[in-house]
Write an enzyme that holds these catalytic residues in place. Structure first.
Site, short mmCIF file in Angstrom:
data_model
loop_
_atom_site.label_atom_id
_atom_site.label_comp_id
_atom_site.label_asym_id
_atom_site.label_seq_id
_atom_site.Cartn_x
_atom_site.Cartn_y
_atom_site.Cartn_z
CD GLU A 52 15.07 63.99 55.96
OE1 GLU A 52 14.78 64.34 54.80
OE2 GLU A 52 16.10 63.38 56.24
CD GLU A 98 16.70 59.33 56.68
OE1 GLU A 98 15.52 59.11 57.04
OE2 GLU A 98 16.99 59.96 55.65
C1 IDC Z 1 14.69 57.95 49.78
C2 IDC Z 1 14.96 56.54 49.37
C3 IDC Z 1 14.56 56.38 47.91
C4 IDC Z 1 13.13 56.81 47.74
C5 IDC Z 1 12.89 58.21 48.30
C6 IDC Z 1 11.42 58.58 48.32
O1 IDC Z 1 16.32 56.22 49.57
O2 IDC Z 1 14.72 55.03 47.51
O3 IDC Z 1 12.80 56.79 46.38
O4 IDC Z 1 13.34 58.28 49.64
O5 IDC Z 1 10.71 57.69 49.11
C7 IDC Z 1 15.92 61.42 53.28
C8 IDC Z 1 14.63 60.78 53.60
C9 IDC Z 1 14.56 59.38 53.04
C10 IDC Z 1 15.19 59.33 51.65
C11 IDC Z 1 16.67 59.62 51.83
C12 IDC Z 1 17.46 59.54 50.50
O6 IDC Z 1 14.36 60.76 54.98
O7 IDC Z 1 13.21 58.99 52.98
O8 IDC Z 1 14.99 58.04 51.15
N1 IDC Z 1 16.83 60.93 52.43
O9 IDC Z 1 16.97 60.50 49.60
N2 IDC Z 1 16.36 62.57 53.74
C13 IDC Z 1 17.54 62.86 53.15
C14 IDC Z 1 17.86 61.81 52.31
#
Ligand code: IDC
Length: 320
Positions: free
Chosen positions: A158, A246
């Site tokens: 992303e 995702e």
């Molecule tokens: C989030 C995880 C969370 C973690 C964070 C940082 O759910 O536990 O603390 O990342 O590592 C994304 C990202 C994905 C995110 C997810 C939710 O690709 O890594 O995971 N998210 O925030 N894009 C939109 C949402």
């Protein structure tokens, strides 16, 4: 060498048995015989943080009980939640991550499903920041996996931040894609788009000049609604190859409440256009997007009362 990937299990064709090696044609993901393919699956959380779910036992439950056809390996390149990523950790950690990926691909091959190897760009925003590490990683992992025709590569999860525009992402893609193609000549490659993989319209206006590419859109159903669905639908109508690598049913922080109504609308749209989708995330973290309830340490065979609400929704979408 597709003979190392199971084509049949329990007298039924596996996903790989049905579709074989994938390619992209006319804006769509296709199987060996040119048929349309929609993959459905789930993503790990950060591999550095939750390596325990990379196991044949876990995948067997996900294939047999949830019906997944693709398993995404989210390998963060930078540090997150206090865990080192591939680019920020040491050589020992890099070897551990590579071994986990190889282990996952072998387990997936035994079950006849596809694997998505995700270079998880997130907090560092610009994929060019760790470009050298990405080049070393893809060169090595594509070599290690050269015999596996069930692998898809995702080069930047992303990209985000106002400075990370589509041309900035293209600078990165133009250097990384040839590295992958040198070892995995006709593999399917996914490219993330600006603004946390939402602006597929920017990619549609200026697509990259390589075959077998798909462009990524991500959504979190309680945050992203009609406006982003329209962006996706316009790009699909324009013939852009799209992949939702995702999504979550909750908000964009991966938490809050599941929004079934909006998630249902998203899945209906993806099914209308045959767009593949992968749900976030296989972990027991205390957050709404985690499939397993905190406190449950099992890595397979979860019962319904050990699963979070989103897991049950996602399982339903796999079969819809
Ligand atoms: C989030 C995880 C969370 C973690 C964070 C940082 O759910 O536990 O603390 O990342 O590592 C994304 C990202 C994905 C995110 C997810 C939710 O690709 O890594 O995971 N998210 O925030 N894009 C939109 C949402």
């Amino acid at each position: 060498m597709s003979d190392i990937i199971a084509k049949e299990r329990n007298n039924n064709p596996t996903p790989f048995g049905k579709y074989g090696k994938l390619h992209v044609e006319g804006g769509k993901l296709k199987g060996e015989k040119g048929e349309d393919v929609q993959l459905r699956g789930i993503s790990t959380h950060n591999l550095s943080n939750y390596p325990q779910y990379v196991s044949e036992e876990t995948l067997t439950t996900l294939v047999d009980e949830w019906g997944i056809s693709v398993f995404r390996l989210a390998m963060y390149c930078g540090e997150a939640d206090g865990f080192d990523g591939y680019a920020t950790g040491d050589d020992m950690h890099r070897l551990e991550l590579e071994a986990l990926i190889v282990k996952a691909v072998k387990a997936a091959a035994k079950l006849g499903i596809y694997v998505l190897v995700d270079w998880h760009v997130l907090l560092e925003q610009d994929p060019n920041l760790h470009k050298d590490a990405a080049i070393r990683f893809f060169d090595k992992i594509c070599g290690l996996l050269k015999d596996y025709d069930n692998v898809i590569y995702e080069i930047c999860n992303e990209p985000n931040g106002d400075h990370v525009t589509w041309p900035v992402i293209c600078v990165y893609a133009n250097q990384v894609i040839p590295v992958i193609r040198a070892k995995a000549p006709d593999s399917v490659i996914l490219v993330g788009t600006p603004c946390w993989s939402q602006q597929v319209d920017k990619a549609a206006a200026a697509p990259l000049p390589y075959p077998n590419l798909m462009y990524v859109l991500h959504f979190y159903a309680d945050t992203h609604r009609d406006e982003l669905r329209n962006v996706l639908e316009e790009a699909a109508k324009a013939g852009l190859p799209l992949f939702v690598s995702e999504f979550g049913c909750c908000n964009a922080a991966g938490d809050g409440e599941d929004n079934k109504e909006e998630a249902d609308k998203w899945i209906a749209l993806l099914n209308k256009y045959g767009i593949s989708f992968i749900a976030w995330n296989l972990s027991n973290k205390n957050e709404a997007s985690a499939f397993i309830l905190p406190g449950c340490e099992k890595i397979s065979g979860w019962k319904d009362d050990e699963l979070n609400g989103c897991a049950k929704l996602v399982r339903g979408y796999m079969r819809s």
